[in-house]
Design a protein around this motif. Sequence first.
Motif, mmCIF file in Angstrom:
data_model
loop_
_atom_site.group_PDB
_atom_site.id
_atom_site.type_symbol
_atom_site.label_atom_id
_atom_site.label_comp_id
_atom_site.label_asym_id
_atom_site.label_seq_id
_atom_site.Cartn_x
_atom_site.Cartn_y
_atom_site.Cartn_z
ATOM 1 N N LYS A 1 1.126 -1.210 -0.143
ATOM 2 C CA LYS A 1 -0.146 0.024 -0.173
ATOM 3 C C LYS A 1 0.921 1.215 0.187
ATOM 4 N N ILE B 1 -5.284 6.419 -1.198
ATOM 5 C CA ILE B 1 -4.520 5.195 -0.890
ATOM 6 C C ILE B 1 -4.545 4.117 -2.019
ATOM 7 N N GLU C 1 -3.466 0.294 -3.558
ATOM 8 C CA GLU C 1 -2.986 -0.851 -2.878
ATOM 9 C C GLU C 1 -3.052 -1.937 -4.145
ATOM 10 N N LEU D 1 -5.032 -7.611 -7.954
ATOM 11 C CA LEU D 1 -5.894 -6.943 -7.753
ATOM 12 C C LEU D 1 -5.217 -5.448 -7.599
ATOM 13 N N ASN E 1 -6.066 -1.399 -6.472
ATOM 14 C CA ASN E 1 -6.851 -0.482 -6.021
ATOM 15 C C ASN E 1 -6.235 0.760 -6.052
ATOM 16 N N GLY F 1 -7.436 4.205 -4.792
ATOM 17 C CA GLY F 1 -8.638 5.164 -4.358
ATOM 18 C C GLY F 1 -10.153 4.694 -4.690
ATOM 19 N N GLY F 2 -10.063 3.403 -4.535
ATOM 20 C CA GLY F 2 -11.314 2.883 -4.823
ATOM 21 C C GLY F 2 -11.580 2.242 -6.202
ATOM 22 N N ASN F 3 -11.063 2.821 -7.261
ATOM 23 C CA ASN F 3 -10.938 2.367 -8.267
ATOM 24 C C ASN F 3 -10.213 0.931 -8.703
ATOM 25 N N ILE F 4 -11.069 -0.019 -8.813
ATOM 26 C CA ILE F 4 -10.255 -1.356 -8.583
ATOM 27 C C ILE F 4 -10.416 -2.118 -10.135
ATOM 28 N N VAL G 1 -14.797 -7.762 -4.396
ATOM 29 C CA VAL G 1 -14.489 -6.291 -3.464
ATOM 30 C C VAL G 1 -16.057 -5.866 -2.626
ATOM 31 N N ILE H 1 -13.878 -1.785 -11.396
ATOM 32 C CA ILE H 1 -15.061 -1.347 -10.666
ATOM 33 C C ILE H 1 -14.561 0.165 -10.422
ATOM 34 N N GLY H 2 -15.448 1.112 -10.633
ATOM 35 C CA GLY H 2 -15.176 2.524 -10.420
ATOM 36 C C GLY H 2 -16.604 3.218 -9.687
#
Lengths: 345, 132
Positions: free
Chosen positions: A26, A33, A35, A194, A196, A198-201, A214, A236-237
């Motif tokens: 991370k 963030i 990851e 995987l 990630n 800031g939440g967009n994975i 997720v 996914i966003g």
Amino acid sequence: MHYNKLILILIFFLTGCYQNETMQKKDYIFGTIVEVTIYGETEDNATHAIDLVFNEFHRLHRYLHPWEKSIVQDINQSIKNQEIYTTQDEEIFSIIKHNQELELKTHGYFNPAIGKLIQAWGFHADQFATDRPNSSLIDNLQRNLPHMSEINLHNGYIGSKNKNIQLDLGGYAKGYALDQAKKILRENNINNALINIGGNILALGLHGDRHWVVGIQNPRKPSPIASIILKPGWSIGTSGDYQRYFIVDNQRYSHLIDPNTGYPANNSQSATILFPPTESSGTLSDVYSKPLFIAPERLKYSLAKELGIDFYMIVMADGKISISSSMLNLIKWHEKIDENNITVH
Amino acid sequence: MKKLMKIILQFIKKIKIGDLLTIFIFIVLTGYLASILWNFPQGEYLKIQMGKQVIGSFSLNQNVIKIIEGPIGKTEVIIDSGKVRISKSPCTKKYCLHQGWINKLNQTIVCVPNQISISIIGARTDYDSLNY
């Protein structure tokens, strides 16, 4: 005889250690963030690939930063001075070109030329504003709304006659970085990961014998509202009003500015989309969640259809959920959802 | 039965002050360890992160105050037997304070300005990453 016992005990403990099938790193990049998780690789391979990916993230962060020294800032400065920016950097040409196409495709709901508006709302800082900007300033900026199509790209030259253009690729960079990471991992033969940002994975391959799973954040609670599987290559966003926002007089102002009004869009709490694998699926899952968040409700669903978004879930401002039937098939709720609060499209 | 009593009596006669002390310490230690460790496996943990760095995972079955040094100052986290909140933060908006107590698996409070995130974790989460 005693050695046998010792070996048995050792085996017992070693199998306990061998649970580390995934390796994760991370960091704090792009103001959020980041990851990266890799499944089922030797430590050396995974570490090497993760380092390459994070180097690329740091490079893109410096390269596309909207308000610190970057090529984007240099271009903005020369447009402001009505000069022509000269560069042999092909990457920036293809990025600007792609952003021009995306503005047209989304009917202007995604418009990365409106940096001045975003700045006026105070979202060009690590600490956001605590006050509303002057409404005449906003109205003025909105009346003179610039468009990406007004940027001229020509054989190493970037320029525009419109001084109001200020590029802000904040809605594009994280998705673009996902696609870059995907490329790097594939080049290094990492098949299961995987990413990630800031939440967009974005998912690559599988987690062992199962799909990656997720969680989807509840926009008003610090816990997931649902979880969903990401098949190999899917991304996914989410665009939401709950990470970058401020509240004045009980009114929430998020960073998602509606170019048609100049004000933060306020008809939704979050818009989440799932995107099937394509070369730029990371970018599109980041970019296309914005028009679904910003557009007025009556236009959201036709816009989704037009943009080829089959999987979406929108939490409206009143907390009601609009979800596509294909998304509903995949989703697993983590909260009790009242059927009256769900509309299936 | 008489035999047994005799053995016990003999045993008590033989006990010295040191033996008593050992037994006493043993009982206290057992009680103390049981009180802090009893719920550990079923209980959940609090994971504290500062930016990329994991500060640590702490049992929720305790009453302590943790102070984490972030880029803009000190964030204070209270663990109060099973629930957790951020009690002091150097950020201007204090959104993290307004989140209040969290106590369920996967609940998270993030203080973006000070790059602190605290989340309640179990032995196993039911997803690999979070979309937000």
